[in-house]
Structures are given as structure tokens and as C-alpha cells.
Design a protein around this motif. Structure first.
Motif, mmCIF file in Angstrom:
data_model
loop_
_atom_site.group_PDB
_atom_site.id
_atom_site.type_symbol
_atom_site.label_atom_id
_atom_site.label_comp_id
_atom_site.label_asym_id
_atom_site.label_seq_id
_atom_site.Cartn_x
_atom_site.Cartn_y
_atom_site.Cartn_z
ATOM 1 N N THR A 20 46.433 41.351 29.118
ATOM 2 C CA THR A 20 45.660 40.235 29.662
ATOM 3 C C THR A 20 44.653 40.671 30.716
ATOM 4 O OG1 THR A 20 47.140 39.715 31.529
ATOM 5 C CG2 THR A 20 47.712 38.779 29.377
ATOM 6 N N THR A 39 46.006 31.598 37.213
ATOM 7 C CA THR A 39 46.858 31.166 36.116
ATOM 8 C C THR A 39 48.284 31.614 36.417
ATOM 9 O OG1 THR A 39 45.107 31.275 34.451
ATOM 10 C CG2 THR A 39 47.374 31.400 33.656
ATOM 11 N N ASN A 83 46.213 26.791 37.000
ATOM 12 C CA ASN A 83 46.377 26.676 35.553
ATOM 13 C C ASN A 83 47.784 27.160 35.239
ATOM 14 O OD1 ASN A 83 45.965 26.442 32.771
ATOM 15 N ND2 ASN A 83 45.226 28.553 32.635
ATOM 16 N N SER A 110 40.612 31.894 40.882
ATOM 17 C CA SER A 110 41.018 31.141 39.704
ATOM 18 C C SER A 110 42.377 31.684 39.269
ATOM 19 C CB SER A 110 39.992 31.310 38.580
ATOM 20 O OG SER A 110 40.455 30.723 37.387
ATOM 21 N N SER A 136 39.515 36.057 38.921
ATOM 22 C CA SER A 136 40.615 35.491 38.134
ATOM 23 C C SER A 136 41.850 36.368 38.261
ATOM 24 C CB SER A 136 40.210 35.365 36.670
ATOM 25 O OG SER A 136 39.878 36.631 36.122
ATOM 26 N N SER A 183 46.982 35.873 26.053
ATOM 27 C CA SER A 183 45.907 35.050 26.601
ATOM 28 C C SER A 183 44.563 35.530 26.080
ATOM 29 C CB SER A 183 45.922 35.123 28.133
ATOM 30 O OG SER A 183 44.804 34.472 28.686
ATOM 31 N N LYS A 184 43.759 34.592 25.584
ATOM 32 C CA LYS A 184 42.404 34.962 25.175
ATOM 33 C C LYS A 184 41.565 35.320 26.391
ATOM 34 C CE LYS A 184 42.311 32.130 20.970
ATOM 35 N NZ LYS A 184 41.638 31.018 20.259
ATOM 36 N N LYS A 185 41.859 34.662 27.498
ATOM 37 C CA LYS A 185 41.157 34.965 28.739
ATOM 38 C C LYS A 185 41.681 36.268 29.321
ATOM 39 C CE LYS A 185 40.321 33.190 33.404
ATOM 40 N NZ LYS A 185 40.502 32.056 34.353
ATOM 41 N N LYS A 186 40.780 37.113 29.786
ATOM 42 C CA LYS A 186 41.161 38.355 30.443
ATOM 43 C C LYS A 186 40.955 38.191 31.956
ATOM 44 C CE LYS A 186 42.033 40.152 26.489
ATOM 45 N NZ LYS A 186 43.432 40.276 26.041
ATOM 46 N N PHE A 187 41.878 38.735 32.711
ATOM 47 C CA PHE A 187 41.894 38.526 34.151
ATOM 48 C C PHE A 187 41.421 39.762 34.913
ATOM 49 C CE2 PHE A 187 45.128 35.871 32.174
ATOM 50 C CZ PHE A 187 44.859 34.621 32.721
ATOM 51 N N ASP A 188 40.875 39.513 36.099
ATOM 52 C CA ASP A 188 40.482 40.619 36.974
ATOM 53 C C ASP A 188 41.698 41.365 37.495
ATOM 54 O OD1 ASP A 188 37.629 40.109 36.927
ATOM 55 O OD2 ASP A 188 38.032 38.353 38.177
ATOM 56 N N LYS A 195 41.454 42.765 32.337
ATOM 57 C CA LYS A 195 40.162 43.353 31.964
ATOM 58 C C LYS A 195 40.190 44.864 32.170
ATOM 59 C CE LYS A 195 37.450 39.328 33.493
ATOM 60 N NZ LYS A 195 36.431 38.864 34.486
#
Length: 270
Positions: free
Chosen positions: A157, A89, A113, A87, A66, A124-129, A159
Motif C-alpha cells: 500500500t 486511513t 477514512n 489524510s 497520506s 488498497s488501490k490508493k497508495k500512501f506516503d 508509494k
């Protein structure tokens, strides 16, 4: 243009520009409709696959990794990353740029996205690589505090042990390539540029004049990009954004950041 950055025990205390009004030109849809084709010309699109490959190599990204493209614009790099199975964003403030990115992604058969948001406040609740901020898209806010806020929000945001890759016009690169102006033709327009230095190389003032080759219509726009040295940005990333490390290079190929540097690339580890 007068900026100061004070350092204390907790890091940087940003100070606002003195005596200036808040600039929000980058939020203007009409600006990007007029100037986007000039900034993102065929050469910029042609280099996108190589840049995407370099990003994947630097951060060790593969299929399903991500990544956040912070300031994705028309999706030049985001689409190439998606084509490699990531993936992706993409965040941008300008709806027309996001619409262009979606249209191009659909043409390529990939999914992005896409999020309309201001990077000064984006969460962002999602954390990215990994996260990227590329192609001189940094340094246009009204205050240093806002600039740093962008980097802090991007950092949040990512990880733990993730990567942040930033390409920007540093003070050193601006000095190396400085010219007082030029003219060229692109996208059926004659483009005239004028550049001048703000303060003690604290910023670069740019004036772009577009003349339509068919109608003769003339459009002008002037803006200032705040300039940071590479070492200043490294210190901000570590001190104010809590990255564990930040290394400076002269290109995406890990070449030295010296007199031969083509650009400034900072690779930071969360």
C-alpha cells in the motif's frame, strides 16, 4: 510453541506452528470491549501527540500527506495525525474499535477514512506516503506466514520511496522487561497479569484477569504473542516485503537499539 523460519534464495519460507489450533481471539468484539479500556489507558492517550509528531518528523509528512494506520484500534494515533492535516486511513478488524475511533474523531472535528478489514488480506488501490503499525499490535496470528502476510500487504500500500514505521515488542525488549506477573487497578477493575515464556523465547504467554471492583465479576483471557528479534524483523521487511532499507531504533527519537532501548522501532523505506 514451535516455529521455524527457513531462508532460501527467494527469502523466507514461513512454517506454521506445530500442533496448535488457529487462534482468532483478536477478532472477538467482546474481548476488545472488556480489555480495550485497560490497554488504552489515559497514559497511552497522553503520549499520542508526541508519537504523532515523531511520525511526521521521521517520514517528512505534512498537511495533505497520506498515511495508513494499520491496526488503528480506537484511533489514538490516527486522530492526532488527522489533527496535523494528514489524510488518514485507519484499518482495523474490530467494528467497535472503528466506531470508537469515529466518535473520537467527530469530537475532535477531524475526518478519518475508517476501513473494517483483515490486515492479512487488506489491499488498497490508493497508495500512501507512509504506513504505521504501532503499540505491539503484531505477532498474534496463528502462523509466521500470516504474520509476514500482514507486513507484505502493508508494504504493497506504500508509494515508492514511502515509509513504514513499526513499533513492536521484540524478543529483546520482552526479555528486558520480563516479569512473571503484577496487579494494578484501572478502569474500575482490579487487573491481575501472569506471564510465561513459550519455547526458546519464541513467544510470550499472557494471562489477564479482570475483576470488576463493584460487582466482583471475573473475566479471564490468555493469549500468546510470537516474538521476533529486531534483526529477524529487519530481514523479513527487506527480503520478504521488498523494502529498500530498514533501520532499528530504541525509540521514536532515533536513540540506539541497545541495552537502554525503551521499545523497538523499525523505520523502513520502500
Amino acid at each position: 510453541m514451535k516455529d521455524t523460519v527457513k531462508q532460501n534464495d527467494t527469502g523466507f519460507t514461513p512454517q506454521p506452528l506445530a500442533g496448535t489450533k488457529k487462534r482468532e481471539w483478536f477478532e472477538n468484539e467482546e474481548f476488545w470491549q472488556n480489555y480495550g479500556p485497560i490497554m488504552f489507558d489515559s497514559n497511552r492517550w497522553a503520549e499520542a501527540p508526541t508519537v504523532a509528531d515523531d511520525i511526521c518528523k521521521i517520514a517528512g509528512l505534512g498537511k495533505k500527506s497520506s498515511i495508513l494506520d494499520a491496526g488503528c484500534g480506537p484511533g489514538r494515533i490516527a486522530i492526532e495525525l488527522a489533527l496535523r492535516g494528514l489524510s488518514v486511513t485507519g484499518v482495523d478488524l474490530i467494528q467497535s474499535e472503528l466506531d470508537a475511533a469515529k466518535e473520537s474523531a467527530d469530537d475532535e472535528g477531524v475526518h478519518l477514512n475508517l476501513v473494517k478489514a483483515d490486515l492479512r488480506t487488506y489491499t488498497s488501490k490508493k497508495k500512501f506516503d507512509a504506513a504505521i503499525n504501532l503499540y505491539t499490535s503484531f505477532g498474534y496470528c496463528d502462523t509466521i506466514e500470516e504474520d509476514i502476510s500482514i507486513l507484505q500487504h502493508i508494504a504493497k500500500t506504500i508509494k515508492d520511496n514511502g515509509w513504514f514505521i513499526m513499533e513492536s515488542t521484540s524478543r529483546e525488549i520482552a526479555i528486558k522487561y520480563f516479569t512473571e506477573g503484577e496487579w494494578f487497578e484501572r478502569a474500575n477493575k482490579t487487573v491481575l497479569t501472569q506471564f510465561s515464556v513459550e519455547g526458546a523465547w519464541e513467544g510470550l504467554r499472557s494471562k489477564w484477569i479482570l475483576i470488576d471492583n463493584h460487582t466482583g465479576q471475573r473475566i479471564e483471557h490468555e493469549f500468546v504473542q510470537r516474538l521476533y528479534s529486531a534483526v529477524e524483523l529487519k530481514r523479513i521487511l527487506i527480503t520478504a516485503c521488498k523494502f529498500k532499507s530498514a533501520e532499528i531504533y530504541g525509540d521514536f527519537d532515533f536513540s540506539p537499539y541497545n541495552q537502554n532501548a525503551r521499545t523497538m522501532v523499525i523505520i523502513a523505506r520502500k
